[in-house]
Design an enzyme around this catalytic site. Structure first.
Site, PDB file in Angstrom:
ATOM      1  N   CYS A   6      41.613  18.113  15.623  1.00  0.00           N
ATOM      2  CA  CYS A   6      43.093  18.188  16.248  1.00  0.00           C
ATOM      3  C   CYS A   6      44.057  18.263  15.125  1.00  0.00           C
ATOM      4  O   CYS A   6      44.206  19.530  14.828  1.00  0.00           O
ATOM      5  CB  CYS A   6      43.103  16.751  16.684  1.00  0.00           C
ATOM      6  SG  CYS A   6      44.595  16.630  17.779  1.00  0.00           S
ATOM      7  N   HIS A  89      38.768  16.530  20.547  1.00  0.00           N
ATOM      8  CA  HIS A  89      38.302  15.383  19.921  1.00  0.00           C
ATOM      9  C   HIS A  89      36.923  15.018  20.277  1.00  0.00           C
ATOM     10  O   HIS A  89      36.384  14.393  20.984  1.00  0.00           O
ATOM     11  CB  HIS A  89      39.111  14.147  20.600  1.00  0.00           C
ATOM     12  CG  HIS A  89      40.628  13.856  19.816  1.00  0.00           C
ATOM     13  ND1 HIS A  89      40.856  13.555  18.678  1.00  0.00           N
ATOM     14  CD2 HIS A  89      41.552  14.589  20.304  1.00  0.00           C
ATOM     15  CE1 HIS A  89      42.271  13.569  18.297  1.00  0.00           C
ATOM     16  NE2 HIS A  89      42.847  14.246  19.266  1.00  0.00           N
ATOM     17  N   GLU A  91      35.095  13.547  18.234  1.00  0.00           N
ATOM     18  CA  GLU A  91      34.589  11.907  17.801  1.00  0.00           C
ATOM     19  C   GLU A  91      34.772  10.877  19.045  1.00  0.00           C
ATOM     20  O   GLU A  91      34.534   9.843  18.807  1.00  0.00           O
ATOM     21  CB  GLU A  91      35.360  11.676  16.625  1.00  0.00           C
ATOM     22  CG  GLU A  91      36.478  11.214  16.792  1.00  0.00           C
ATOM     23  CD  GLU A  91      37.925  12.487  16.929  1.00  0.00           C
ATOM     24  OE1 GLU A  91      38.651  12.030  16.943  1.00  0.00           O
ATOM     25  OE2 GLU A  91      37.182  13.642  17.223  1.00  0.00           O
TER      26      GLU A  91
END
Length: 110
Positions: A6, A89, A91
């Site tokens: 990001c 993202h 994660e």
């Protein structure tokens, strides 16, 4: 090795001399389809950003991922450095996990 996510994706673009640009609406929320240009797979991702890297980044990086909503760059791998990054993202833990392989790729680079 370095893996940007990001804002890290955007900062790496700046570090390599390519300024980011503001998107008209930004990309926010989940269920954004991103295509991995290396494998052809479509990953369902979470997004939360208002800026993106320019197409000219292709001078120093291979474009690895594209957003299928607006065709913006979602991932790159720099040509002359062990550095890669993604705009989305991977994660995020609440949603899909199609992008988890990115962490294995980073560990392998380490």
């Amino acid at each position: 090795p370095m893996f940007g996510i990001c804002l890290g994706h955007q900062l790496l673009s700046n570090a390599f001399g390519y300024p980011t640009y503001k998107l008209k609406f930004g990309q926010h929320g989940s269920n954004h389809p991103v295509q991995n240009l290396i494998t052809g797979a479509v990953e369902i991702t979470s997004q939360n950003h208002n800026y993106n890297v320019p197409e000219s980044i292709a001078e120093v990086a291979n474009i690895t991922h594209r957003n299928l909503f607006d065709n913006t760059i979602e991932g790159v791998a720099y040509k002359d450095a062990p550095v890669f990054s993604v705009q989305h993202h991977p994660e995020s833990s609440a949603g899909p996990h199609e992008s988890e392989y990115l962490f294995a790729q980073f560990l392998k680079a380490l």
